[in-house]
Design a protein around this motif. Sequence first.
Motif: not given
Length: 338
Positions: A261-280
Amino acid sequence: MTITIKDIARKANVSITTVSRVINQKSEGIGESTRKKVLDIIEELDYRPNTIARSMITKQTNTIGLIIPDIRNPFFPELVRGVEDLANQHAYNVFLCNTDGDPKRELEYVSLMREKNVDGIIFTYSCAETIHQLEEIVRERNIPLVLLDRGVDDQKFSGVSIHNEKAGYLATKHLLGLAHTKIGCITGPAHYSNSKARLSGYMRALGEAGIPFDQDFILAADYQMDGGYRAAKILLSKKDITAIFAFNDLMAFGVYQAVTELGMRIPHDLSVVGFDNIKYNQLLTPKLTTIEQSVYEMGEISAKILFEQITQGGDVKNKTLYLEPSLILRESTKKLEN
């Protein structure tokens, strides 16, 4: 016509006691030919034991209770399956209860399990206050209980969990290794023990790297996608944040939505790490780097511990098991460029 144990005994020409012992797998002193004859007649007549009457005699119902916050959270179905598969191996049924993280409902369900005379309980609770009241209820009736995912550090009961502090450390260390120092953190509810431990790991990694802890970079959410989305919108208003560590994958999904929504891109503008490794996770673009939990194994091990307590009673000491986390590297993080 309802077939009874008397009908089996009459047709097999044995006593009711003999039939009862065969049914309850206590066949010591009963010849193999007699045992086989009784079992063949049971199958022939399609006899089904009266479980209520049987439980009054054996003091067991062959049921366990499984109390979790919300089966709709993709983390929990795999956990439930691990418990259920192990229970099936023991010819047990599972009562599943969803509490929505409400301490009042948690205690209501524990009381219900007690009234249903379940042989044991596996419990993922939300609030420390619950565990104090739970202890009184469980001790009163001597109900075997295993904590799952949360609160296992308490040591008052057996428990199974991932090593959450180490997991938080691994995720943060990965981002630090990519030259990120302004790392936003979306936690679970502040009173959840697993969230506290993950935050502790985050802080340890920052401390080792000599990076000051900034409370403004930490926001508590609710382990739901909407909560992750709202928290991300706030964090991303702080223009110097270059990475976000979300304490579960659902909240990471919310981060993806906010970034788009903010017009940014992952990972170019923001790196993201999650938790659980769910199938989705496989549906996301780019694919999410995340901490993997052995969720099915957690459920299975918790059930194994519970059945040890059920079969051996007070002879089993409480045990706490921590499963090792692992970092699954995918496409949502990259080295920060100056």
